[in-house]
Every structure is written in C-alpha cells, then in structure tokens.
Design a protein around this motif. Structure first.
Motif, mmCIF file in Angstrom:
data_model
loop_
_atom_site.group_PDB
_atom_site.id
_atom_site.type_symbol
_atom_site.label_atom_id
_atom_site.label_comp_id
_atom_site.label_asym_id
_atom_site.label_seq_id
_atom_site.Cartn_x
_atom_site.Cartn_y
_atom_site.Cartn_z
ATOM 1 N N THR A 164 108.690 -55.515 95.113
ATOM 2 C CA THR A 164 107.784 -55.988 94.010
ATOM 3 C C THR A 164 107.708 -55.925 92.297
ATOM 4 O OG1 THR A 164 106.631 -56.670 95.826
ATOM 5 C CG2 THR A 164 105.263 -56.910 92.890
ATOM 6 N N ALA A 165 107.977 -54.413 92.478
ATOM 7 C CA ALA A 165 108.208 -53.824 90.959
ATOM 8 C C ALA A 165 109.124 -53.290 89.809
ATOM 9 C CB ALA A 165 107.518 -51.842 91.200
ATOM 10 N N ASP A 166 108.851 -53.397 89.101
ATOM 11 C CA ASP A 166 110.216 -53.499 87.694
ATOM 12 C C ASP A 166 110.343 -52.797 87.783
ATOM 13 O OD1 ASP A 166 109.382 -56.666 86.246
ATOM 14 O OD2 ASP A 166 107.843 -55.450 87.865
ATOM 15 N N ALA A 167 110.257 -50.693 88.258
ATOM 16 C CA ALA A 167 110.801 -50.102 88.118
ATOM 17 C C ALA A 167 109.511 -48.654 88.962
ATOM 18 C CB ALA A 167 110.838 -49.072 86.829
ATOM 19 N N VAL A 168 110.614 -48.210 89.236
ATOM 20 C CA VAL A 168 110.065 -47.181 90.336
ATOM 21 C C VAL A 168 110.397 -45.965 89.833
ATOM 22 C CG1 VAL A 168 109.120 -46.132 92.300
ATOM 23 C CG2 VAL A 168 110.430 -48.512 91.915
ATOM 24 N N VAL A 169 108.836 -45.063 89.963
ATOM 25 C CA VAL A 169 109.309 -43.265 89.878
ATOM 26 C C VAL A 169 109.082 -42.565 90.679
ATOM 27 C CG1 VAL A 169 107.742 -41.723 88.031
ATOM 28 C CG2 VAL A 169 108.125 -44.136 87.020
ATOM 29 N N SER A 170 109.901 -41.196 90.483
ATOM 30 C CA SER A 170 109.669 -40.587 92.012
ATOM 31 C C SER A 170 109.493 -39.438 91.293
ATOM 32 C CB SER A 170 110.267 -41.010 92.870
ATOM 33 O OG SER A 170 111.020 -39.702 93.817
ATOM 34 N N LEU A 171 108.917 -38.584 91.529
ATOM 35 C CA LEU A 171 108.351 -36.831 90.976
ATOM 36 C C LEU A 171 109.969 -36.054 92.119
ATOM 37 C CD1 LEU A 171 104.739 -36.564 92.218
ATOM 38 C CD2 LEU A 171 105.664 -37.142 90.172
ATOM 39 N N THR A 393 110.344 -34.358 78.151
ATOM 40 C CA THR A 393 111.629 -34.665 78.551
ATOM 41 C C THR A 393 110.309 -36.178 79.426
ATOM 42 O OG1 THR A 393 112.515 -33.057 77.984
ATOM 43 C CG2 THR A 393 112.772 -35.358 79.927
ATOM 44 N N GLY A 394 109.271 -35.752 80.050
ATOM 45 C CA GLY A 394 108.457 -37.148 80.417
ATOM 46 C C GLY A 394 108.334 -38.002 79.913
ATOM 47 N N VAL A 395 107.840 -37.883 78.641
ATOM 48 C CA VAL A 395 107.336 -39.021 77.944
ATOM 49 C C VAL A 395 108.475 -40.083 78.128
ATOM 50 C CG1 VAL A 395 106.751 -39.608 75.891
ATOM 51 C CG2 VAL A 395 105.498 -37.953 77.343
ATOM 52 N N LYS A 396 109.529 -39.011 77.194
ATOM 53 C CA LYS A 396 110.544 -39.848 76.588
ATOM 54 C C LYS A 396 111.151 -40.873 77.828
ATOM 55 C CE LYS A 396 115.204 -38.728 74.975
ATOM 56 N NZ LYS A 396 116.388 -39.656 76.289
ATOM 57 N N LYS A 397 111.418 -40.405 78.812
ATOM 58 C CA LYS A 397 111.648 -41.459 79.865
ATOM 59 C C LYS A 397 111.197 -42.612 80.485
ATOM 60 C CE LYS A 397 114.130 -37.542 82.949
ATOM 61 N NZ LYS A 397 114.459 -36.698 83.740
ATOM 62 N N TYR A 398 109.994 -42.419 80.226
ATOM 63 C CA TYR A 398 108.451 -42.735 80.632
ATOM 64 C C TYR A 398 108.448 -44.205 79.877
ATOM 65 C CZ TYR A 398 105.795 -41.258 84.020
ATOM 66 O OH TYR A 398 104.741 -40.771 85.586
ATOM 67 N N ARG A 399 108.995 -43.469 77.856
ATOM 68 C CA ARG A 399 109.238 -44.303 76.943
ATOM 69 C C ARG A 399 110.757 -45.691 77.146
ATOM 70 N NH1 ARG A 399 110.121 -40.975 71.607
ATOM 71 N NH2 ARG A 399 110.850 -43.346 71.071
ATOM 72 N N GLU A 400 111.743 -44.948 78.187
ATOM 73 C CA GLU A 400 113.277 -45.723 78.035
ATOM 74 C C GLU A 400 112.658 -46.216 79.040
ATOM 75 O OE1 GLU A 400 115.448 -42.509 79.832
ATOM 76 O OE2 GLU A 400 115.993 -42.294 77.134
ATOM 77 N N ILE A 401 112.085 -46.367 80.902
ATOM 78 C CA ILE A 401 111.237 -47.389 81.315
ATOM 79 C C ILE A 401 110.696 -47.956 80.671
ATOM 80 C CG2 ILE A 401 109.916 -47.517 83.379
ATOM 81 C CD1 ILE A 401 110.387 -44.334 84.119
ATOM 82 N N TYR A 402 109.874 -48.490 79.685
ATOM 83 C CA TYR A 402 108.821 -49.003 78.945
ATOM 84 C C TYR A 402 109.609 -49.923 78.351
ATOM 85 C CZ TYR A 402 104.478 -47.264 79.706
ATOM 86 O OH TYR A 402 102.636 -46.222 80.687
ATOM 87 N N GLN A 403 110.504 -49.524 77.340
ATOM 88 C CA GLN A 403 111.288 -50.464 76.818
ATOM 89 C C GLN A 403 112.427 -51.564 77.587
ATOM 90 O OE1 GLN A 403 111.163 -50.564 73.801
ATOM 91 N NE2 GLN A 403 112.819 -52.447 73.913
ATOM 92 N N ALA A 404 113.070 -50.600 78.802
ATOM 93 C CA ALA A 404 114.063 -51.137 79.380
ATOM 94 C C ALA A 404 113.120 -52.799 80.348
ATOM 95 C CB ALA A 404 114.610 -50.661 80.812
ATOM 96 N N ILE A 405 111.572 -52.567 80.765
ATOM 97 C CA ILE A 405 111.245 -53.186 81.753
ATOM 98 C C ILE A 405 111.132 -54.617 80.384
ATOM 99 C CG2 ILE A 405 108.862 -54.067 82.523
ATOM 100 C CD1 ILE A 405 108.714 -51.563 83.425
ATOM 101 N N ALA A 406 110.605 -54.492 78.918
ATOM 102 C CA ALA A 406 110.333 -55.214 78.230
ATOM 103 C C ALA A 406 111.509 -55.561 77.358
ATOM 104 C CB ALA A 406 109.219 -54.511 76.463
ATOM 105 N N ASN A 407 112.778 -54.844 77.652
ATOM 106 C CA ASN A 407 113.481 -55.956 77.585
ATOM 107 C C ASN A 407 114.524 -56.646 78.598
ATOM 108 O OD1 ASN A 407 114.538 -54.029 74.832
ATOM 109 N ND2 ASN A 407 115.835 -52.464 75.968
ATOM 110 N N ARG A 408 114.103 -56.434 79.997
ATOM 111 C CA ARG A 408 114.164 -57.868 80.589
ATOM 112 C C ARG A 408 113.685 -59.046 80.769
ATOM 113 N NH1 ARG A 408 114.939 -52.562 84.126
ATOM 114 N NH2 ARG A 408 112.715 -52.989 84.753
ATOM 115 N N ARG A 409 112.382 -58.222 80.049
ATOM 116 C CA ARG A 409 111.396 -59.416 79.907
ATOM 117 C C ARG A 409 111.660 -60.569 79.314
ATOM 118 N NH1 ARG A 409 105.222 -58.960 78.985
ATOM 119 N NH2 ARG A 409 103.722 -61.073 80.133
#
Length: 409
Positions: A164-171, A393-409
C-alpha cells in the motif's frame, strides 16, 4: 509539503528525542510543514513537555500529544490505535496533508486507512520487523492462541503496509534484502530506501578535551590509569549483558586495571548483581545515568565501546544508534556480527569481522586485535560514522523520498 507524522513512540521519550525530533526538525528546516501525533508516557511527559513544546514552537511544528495506554495488553493498543485514527482524521480535515509519514507498524495501521479514506500518500517507515521482534524478545508468547492470532495478523498486515505504501524506509540493507525475498502475491514492491538510525554529528564529535575527561573520570570514580570499557544506553531486551560481562572478565587478563562503565538508565544493582554472578568484581563496575546533552561529553572517558546484541531473525532489520554515536565521537568499538549492517560497517573500518563466537575462546581471540583497534585514529572512526550514520545524510534521503512522492502525485 504538509506532512502528518504518526508515532506510537513519545517525543518526550529518549527514543523520540534521538530518532524522531532531529529528523523532523531537519525536514521542517527544508520547507516541509509538520504536525506530529505521538503517544506520551506520563512520567516522561511531565519531565520533558516544556522542552519539546519549546522545540515545536521554534521550528513551527504542530504537535498533538496523546496519553499512552499501558494496560490491559492488546486492548490498550487497540484503544490507542482508535484514538490515533480519529485524531488523524480530524486534523487532516482541517489541514489537508500531502503525506502521512508512519513510524512503525501501529502508526502504519492508521496510515493505510488515511490513504484509503482520503487518498493521502503513505510512507511506511518500518523501523525493523516489529512483530518478529516482539516474539523473539519474549514479549509475545506464541503458545498463547490469542497472541498467535495477533502475530499472524501483523505478519499479514506487514505485507499490506509494503504494497500500500508509496515508499518504504528500512533501517538496514540486510533488512531490505530480506524483504525483497518475500512473496507479495503478485504485487510490486514500492521504492525501499535504507536510512539507518543516524547520529547527530554536531552533538557527538571527536573533540577530546583532556581536562573534561579527567573531570568525568573523577565524577564516575574511575582511576586515572584505568582502561575504560564503556556501554551506552539501556540494556533492555536485546543487549546481551551476561556476555558483555564475560568479555570484560576476559579483558581483565589483558588490561588488569580495566573498569566497566555503564551510562544507562538501568538500575546499578541489577548490573552489579549480574557482574557478581559472572565472576566479575562489582567494584570494577561503574553505573551512571546522564542527560543526553552530557552523554556526548562523558563518553570520551571510554577507551573502547561495547555492544552485543542477540543475533536473531528480527535483528536483520535493526540499526543500533550507539554505533554511530560512538564512532562519531572517535571511540573504537567491539561488537558482535549477525545484526543488521553492523558487520558490514565493522569490516569496512577494521578490515576484520565483528565477533561471531561469544565464548571465552572467541573473546581471547579478539583480544589479539585490541591494541590495533584501540589505536585507530579518531578521525578515521568519525569519517566512517559520517559516511554511514550522519543525521544530515538521513534528512537528505527523507527529503528525496518526499520529493519523489510529490512528483509521482
């Protein structure tokens, strides 16, 4: 982007302070607008509410703290889940979020409903294999038919969260590779990004102040000539206290003036009693609890940091925060293999494997490398921490995930 962040962990808990707030603050600084729903334990909430309120106000973050319900088991969680969903629905109707960011499985139950009911994109920040952790940690007993049904329910939901998720984060990469082996009944995997438990590289640094370290040694009652083995954080369910004490007993054959310092909220009596049971003189054990801001300075008394974690299935997806914090502080470590990406990082750094044999023989074998490990330059240790565990770096990766979801939307 307007983000609703759902967490069943409290922001006033140590975990929320180190693994929720720093990310959200960093993402808010990048222009995202957050509202957080969290579940707070009463004692921690009383102690830290004012501090968290201040941070929320400084960074323009909305916060709805709900009281965590502890009892009775299962029913209390169902009640909290109902409250999480209802609160999320009400706030969304007012603010119309662009994304619901769900930390772990309980929050994901609400996130799935938000997506189905309102069409809000859903980020599953899974934080490990939660249902398996509860079984392997002894919290859930599968011999209980009711608990077994709960376990099966969450294992089924686990795959639903992913599909269901638009993206998944694994540790961990180890956890990501494990997930990719799962059968999703023909459904496709969403993008899976690896973001470990990061450390604040500004707070945990390798600026070693000798006078401050001497003052901390005096405060902890450590002799000036003592070699200090150090443990940071709660001992908890997963950390192997008996084996760490066995390692210390073996260390004494190489470093006879060694002391074992625990910076932990756990009771000193529990740790010292276990030390005596393992044949360790309790006078060589030192236990202290410090606020997070003091910890970063105090751990510079460590000559060697240690953590042994039970290497079981669920730990494939586990990322120990203390690894990044110790390395960022220029402190060498000893740890065991079979947990998340720990062995990968350890091998990269020391060009030898983490401990696989947690016995007297295995510890004696590792002791042959102790002088080499402890002589590693602090800068090299920190460089490894920055490469793998940087909060930036962690924050940067989250930003990239957010942006990718926004772009797909």
């Amino acid at each position: 982007m307007k983000v609703l962040y759902l967490s069943y962990d409290g922001l006033t808990d140590p975990l929320g302070g180190s693994q929720v707030l720093p990310y959200v603050i960093g993402l808010a600084a990048a222009g995202n607008h957050f509202h957080i729903i969290s579940f707070e334990k009463e004692d921690a909430y009383r102690r830290r509410k004012a501090d968290v309120d201040k941070l929320m106000n400084e960074h323009g973050i909305g916060w709805t703290p709900l009281t965590y319900t502890k009892w009775p088991p299962v029913l209390s969680t169902l009640w909290d889940l109902h409250r999480m969903k209802q609160t999320a629905y009400e706030i969304h109707k007012r603010q119309l979020f662009d994304l619901v960011h769900c930390r772990s499985y309980i929050a994901a139950l609400a996130g799935v409903e938000m997506k189905r009911r309102f069409g809000v994109p859903f980020l599953f920040d899974m934080r490990g294999f939660w249902a398996d952790e509860r079984v392997e940690g002894g919290i859930w007993n599968l011999k209980n038919p009711a608990i077994k049904r709960v376990y099966k329910y969450f294992k089924k939901k686990e795959k639903e969260f992913i599909t269901t998720a638009d993206a998944v984060v694994s540790l961990t990469e180890n956890g990501r590779q494990e997930m990719l082996q799962w059968s999703l009944a023909g459904a496709a995997f969403p993008p899976i990004q690896v973001i470990p438990c990061c450390a604040d590289m500004d707070l945990f640094n390798n600026h070693h102040d000798r006078e401050a370290s001497r003052a901390w040694r005096n405060r902890f009652g450590l002799p000036d000539d003592a070699f200090v083995l150090g443990y940071l954080g709660s001992v908890g369910t997963w950390y192997m206290l008996p084996e760490m004490l066995d390692f210390f007993r073996e260390l004494l054959t190489t470093k006879p003036h060694a002391r074992f310092l625990f910076i932990t909220p756990d009771p000193p009596e529990m740790i010292k009693d276990m030390a005596q049971q393992r044949g360790v003189d309790a006078s060589r054990i030192h236990v202290a609890f410090l606020p997070r801001q003091e910890v970063a300075s105090a751990i510079h008394v460590f000559d060697l940091g240690i953590f042994f974690i039970r290497p079981c299935y669920s730990k494939k997806a586990s990322s120990p925060t203390k690894m990044g914090e110790l390395l960022a502080s220029g402190i060498p470590i000893v740890c065991n293999a079979g947990v998340g990406d720990v062995d990968l990082v350890y091998r990269e750094l020391f060009e030898s494997p983490a401990i696989t044999d947690l016995s007297k023989h295995g510890f004696a074998k590792w002791m042959r490398t102790i002088d080499t490990v402890c002589a590693f330059p602090g800068e090299r240790l920190r460089e490894t921490a920055v490469r793998h565990f940087s909060l930036e770096t962690g924050v940067k990766k989250y930003r990239e995930i957010y942006q990718a979801i926004a772009n797909r939307r």
